[in-house]
Each structure stands twice: as C-alpha cells, then as structure tokens.
Design an enzyme around this catalytic site. Structure first.
Site, PDB file in Angstrom:
ATOM      1  N   THR A  26       0.851  -1.195   0.000  1.00 62.09           N
ATOM      2  CA  THR A  26       0.000   0.000   0.000  1.00 62.09           C
ATOM      3  C   THR A  26       0.885   1.242   0.000  1.00 62.09           C
ATOM      4  O   THR A  26       1.938   1.270   0.621  1.00 62.09           O
ATOM      5  CB  THR A  26      -1.035  -0.009   1.149  1.00 62.09           C
ATOM      6  OG1 THR A  26      -2.071   0.926   0.816  1.00 62.09           O
ATOM      7  CG2 THR A  26      -0.446   0.365   2.500  1.00 62.09           C
ATOM      8  N   CYS A  63      -3.768   7.944   7.315  1.00 63.93           N
ATOM      9  CA  CYS A  63      -4.392   6.622   7.272  1.00 63.93           C
ATOM     10  C   CYS A  63      -3.471   5.593   7.947  1.00 63.93           C
ATOM     11  O   CYS A  63      -2.278   5.823   8.094  1.00 63.93           O
ATOM     12  CB  CYS A  63      -4.660   6.192   5.837  1.00 63.93           C
ATOM     13  SG  CYS A  63      -5.979   7.144   5.043  1.00 63.93           S
ATOM     14  N   HIS A 118      -6.090  -0.654   4.466  1.00 61.56           N
ATOM     15  CA  HIS A 118      -5.684   0.765   4.438  1.00 61.56           C
ATOM     16  C   HIS A 118      -6.873   1.549   5.018  1.00 61.56           C
ATOM     17  O   HIS A 118      -7.835   1.841   4.335  1.00 61.56           O
ATOM     18  CB  HIS A 118      -5.394   1.157   2.986  1.00 61.56           C
ATOM     19  CG  HIS A 118      -4.895   2.561   2.787  1.00 61.56           C
ATOM     20  ND1 HIS A 118      -3.840   2.847   1.963  1.00 61.56           N
ATOM     21  CD2 HIS A 118      -5.307   3.756   3.257  1.00 61.56           C
ATOM     22  CE1 HIS A 118      -3.629   4.161   1.932  1.00 61.56           C
ATOM     23  NE2 HIS A 118      -4.513   4.736   2.718  1.00 61.56           N
TER      24      HIS A 118
END
Lengths: 210, 123, 165
Positions: free
Chosen positions: C22, C28, C45
C-alpha cells in the site's frame, strides 16, 4: 450528493469558476515570482473519496504540499503541490535570487512556500467569491514535504469524515522559463457544493437541476 | 532616523520582503511579530509610529490585534497587509481602526505609498 | 509470487510468496494481520477511526473504518479456518503530516492520524490480537510492503529511507 447529479451543465459551470479563480491566481503568482505563469483549464472531477488516488495518480513523487482550509459560505480544502526538485528554483525566484543559487530549504524558504500557498489561494478565492457573491476565507497555511500520495491521503481522510464524494477542481500551474510546474486543487465540501449549485442555478435561470 | 515601523506577519518570508522594502526607503523597522498577540505586546513595549499587519495569523489574527492596539492607543497608525481575497476581513479591520491596506503580492511602491499616505494624515 | 495492491479504504488477503503493498499512508493506518502457521496475511488501508461517528450513515465500505475493517478481516480469516487466536498484528501510519507555525493548527486540526492509531489498537486489544510490530505517528508519510511468508513489513518514507518491522 451523487456523481450522476453533477451533469454537464454543472461540470461546465464549475470549470468556468475554476477558470476565473486560476486566472487571477496566475496573475498573482506572476507578480510574486516575476515570471510568466500559465494555468491550465481546470479539470472537474466528482468521485468517491477512496477512488481519488487511482484517478489523480498514485504518485510516489516527493512534493511540497501546502494545505489551507476555506471557511465561510463555501467550506473547502485547498492543496497546492510543487515537485521537490523544483522547490529551490521556485524559492530562488520568490527571494529574487538567480535560479540555481539556493542550496538548502531553510526556514525562510519553507515560509516562502507557505506564503505562496496563501497568495495563490487568496487570489483564486477572491475571483471566485466575487463571481458567486459568497464569502470564502482561507486559514493559515500548513506545509508538508512528502510523497504526493501521502499528502493526498491525509487530506482525503480529513474530507471523508463528513463527505463520501470528492469534488475536485484541479489546475496545473506552469512557469515556462525555468519549467517549474505545480498543481492547485480546490476541494469543496458537499454542503458547499449545494450552496454553489444553488447560486449557479439562480444566476443562470436554470430551474431543473436534472 | 526614519519612521519607526513594526511588522506583523506569521510568514518570516513576508517579514523579510517588507523589511527589505522599508529599509531601502529609509524607514526603520523597530520590531517584528509573528502573530496578533505578540503584536499587541510589542506595540506596548516599543511604541512604533506605524504598524504593518497581516490578517490571517495563528494564535491571534490581525483584526483582534487591531482592536486591542486601538484600545491601547486611539491614534495608532495601522496598515493592513493581507493576501487578496480577504476583503470582508479588510473592511472589518478598517472599521476597527486600521488606516489603510496593502494587498499581497505587492509592488514595493504600493507599500511606500500607503505609508506615506498615513504619514501625511498625521500632519 | 504476486504483488497485491491495497488501495485507500481497501483490504486484501495474501498467501505464502505474495506481498501486500500500500502506498502513501499519511494519516491513514495500514493494519497487517498474519497467521504464522499457514503464512496467510491480510492488510487494510484504514481512513477513519469509527464507522459510527459519521454525519452520513449510508457508508457501505467497511474497509474504510478501524472497527469494521478488523471485523471484516477476521470474518475472512475464519472462513479459511484461521481463528483470531492465531493472528498477530502490525500497524503502520497515522502520521500528522502538516507542519503548522504557531501553536494553533488549522481548525480541522488534522489529528485523524493519531485517532486512527488509537482506534486500531483499541479494536485489536478488545479482540485479543497482539501487536508485534509498529511504526506509527510522526510527521512522515509511509509506503508499506507486507511479506506473507516472513511477516516482515517494509516501511518506506519519502525522505528518511526504509526500515523493516
């Protein structure tokens, strides 16, 4: 707000609003750096927030991201980004030094970058708020130097607290001589979108928002 | 000695730009502050003849600072120096007692003209 | 061996030689879960701390929130016959990216990062899953590769290089 509700008519209207804003922003930036600045025709996107990185591009490029919040009748977020490799040239221009003389990004240069965000946003919002006759007041700027994706990630997370869709007006900033380029994003909140469409409807005499 | 000026702006870059313009025109920058709260404090301490002040700053913005400075000194000469797009705030600051305003990005000449205008009002 | 991309508010499952990837975790949080025995891993995520604290109620993407993302991942592990007692967690991200002059931040205050990390940890604690690796907070964004085989999470930042947790 559903993406299908933003039909061609509003897409065009937002693009025109973006044009008005970026025209003024280009003039302000030209004055600030003493160079000719072009700004592209704005791209208007309305997409679910979590799809934005795919559309805008998963850019791992390191950038300076200048972030401002807009208060008033059109609550929005503004993000201005410049590639890391262009930051020294850009700050050289702002500090009135020959391009290529600056070697490190010191506190003064970081401050110049933030001020650049303030001035660009101020000019952009000024033109737009005059046109719409709505109040748009920018916050103090915040700065991050990081990957474009991470900068965007943070802003989208912030936005997603109250919104499911992101309306983004994206304009490219191009300085032709030294080839510095950047991006300007205006991201109105969903309730701001409704305020703006209402004004556009009223001024254009459109009744059906189809 | 030139007119004594206090510069208030959260951006050190902007303070530097203003300092350069002012000192090259024979003005004396006697102090700098980076927010409204420090502006009020510095004003009391050094009693400058003219204040150049930004509107949007952390901790205390320009409008509140203008009000507080005018409370301390009814004759304070304050010039607003803010980015375009803040007319509503400029109007509010002028009502609070500011004498004139400059819009960023500015030409050095517009800074000097605003100061000269405020200096003339004194006579 | 596949590189499996996990998008924003997304989650994916991987086995043995696969790598979960990711990009650009700012505020996040990347939550990795892994079963050592079967070399099965999953990564989410996560954008926000709590699905119940939203103004709009119709959000249908469970991978977006700390509480619903973990539940969803555990359901999928269970379907593969992997009980939550077999899992270990690693957490990455939750940065506070923006440097703001003075003491008062932009009013929205961008503290989502911190809240995300707290929420993920709380969820894990409630579920009894141990956190065996963590690289959270700070001011830098992170990209992550999570190796299902070894359980290593390789964390990369734009300006400060990479490290394994």
């Amino acid at each position: 707000m559903d993406s299908s509700r933003l039909n061609e008519f509003y897409r065009d209207a937002f693009q025109e609003l973006g044009n008005i804003g970026s025209g003024n922003a280009a003039t302000a930036l030209s004055q600030l750096v003493g160079r000719t600045i072009n700004m592209s025709v704005p791209e208007v996107m309305i997409i679910p927030i979590e799809r934005v990185p795919e559309i805008v591009g998963d850019m791992e490029e390191t950038v300076a991201g200048i972030y401002l919040e807009v208060y008033g009748d059109v609550p929005s977020k503004i993000l201005v980004t410049f590639p890391y490799k262009d930051l020294l040239s850009l700050t050289d221009l702002m500090l009135n030094q020959p391009v290529g003389t600056g070697s490190t990004l010191d506190e003064l240069k970081l401050s110049a970058l933030k001020e650049l965000g303030t001035i660009l946003s101020g000019a952009y919002l000024n033109a737009m708020s005059k046109f719409l006759d709505l109040r748009m007041i920018p916050s103090v700027p915040a700065l991050a130097i990081d990957s474009f994706t991470a900068v965007l990630d943070t802003i989208l997370a912030e936005l997603s607290q109250e919104n499911r869709y992101a309306l983004m007006l994206r304009t490219e900033i191009i300085e032709t001589e030294t080839k510095i380029s950047g991006s300007f994003f205006l991201i109105p909140e969903e309730n701001a979108l409704e305020t703006m469409t209402a004004v556009i409807q009223k001024t254009s005499g459109v009744v059906d928002i189809g | 000695m030139g007119t004594k000026i206090l510069i208030v702006d959260d951006a050190s870059f902007m303070r530097m730009m203003l300092r350069n313009v002012l000192s090259s025109h024979g003005y004396e920058v006697v102090g700098e502050a980076e927010n409204g709260r420090l502006a009020v404090k510095t004003y009391q301490e050094i009693k400058p003849e003219i204040v150049l002040i930004d509107l949007i700053m952390p901790e205390m913005g320009g409008i509140e600072a203008v009000k507080k400075i005018i409370e301390l000194d009814r004759d304070a000469k304050i010039i607003i120096c803010s980015a375009m797009g803040q007319q509503a705030l400029v109007v509010e600051a002028m009502q609070a007692g500011a004498r004139d305003f400059i819009v960023k990005p500015f030409q050095p000449s517009s800074v000097i003209e605003a100061i000269q205008k405020v200096e003339r009002e004194e006579e | 061996m596949d590189r499996i991309k996990v998008g924003m508010a997304d989650w994916k499952l991987a086995r043995s030689q696969d790598i979960l990837v990711t990009f650009g975790l700012g505020s996040c949080v990347g939550l990795g879960l892994r079963d050592e025995k079967t070399k099965t891993a999953a990564m989410a995520h996560i954008m926000l701390p709590d699905s119940k604290q939203l103004r709009f109620r119709q959000d249908t993407n469970p991978a977006k929130f700390a509480d619903t993302a973990l539940r969803l991942m555990l359901e999928n592990f269970a379907r593969l016959g992997i009980a939550k007692q077999q899992l270990q967690a690693k957490i990455v991200g939750g940065a506070n990216m923006f440097i703001i002059a003075g003491t008062i931040a932009v009013e929205g205050n961008l503290k989502v990062g911190q809240r995300n990390v707290m929420a993920v940890k709380e969820q894990l604690e409630q579920t009894g899953i141990p956190v065996v690796g963590e690289d959270t907070g700070g001011n830098a964004g992170r990209s992550v590769e999570f190796f299902a085989e070894s359980g290593i999470m390789r964390v990369r930042t734009a300006l400060a290089g990479e490290r394994d947790i």
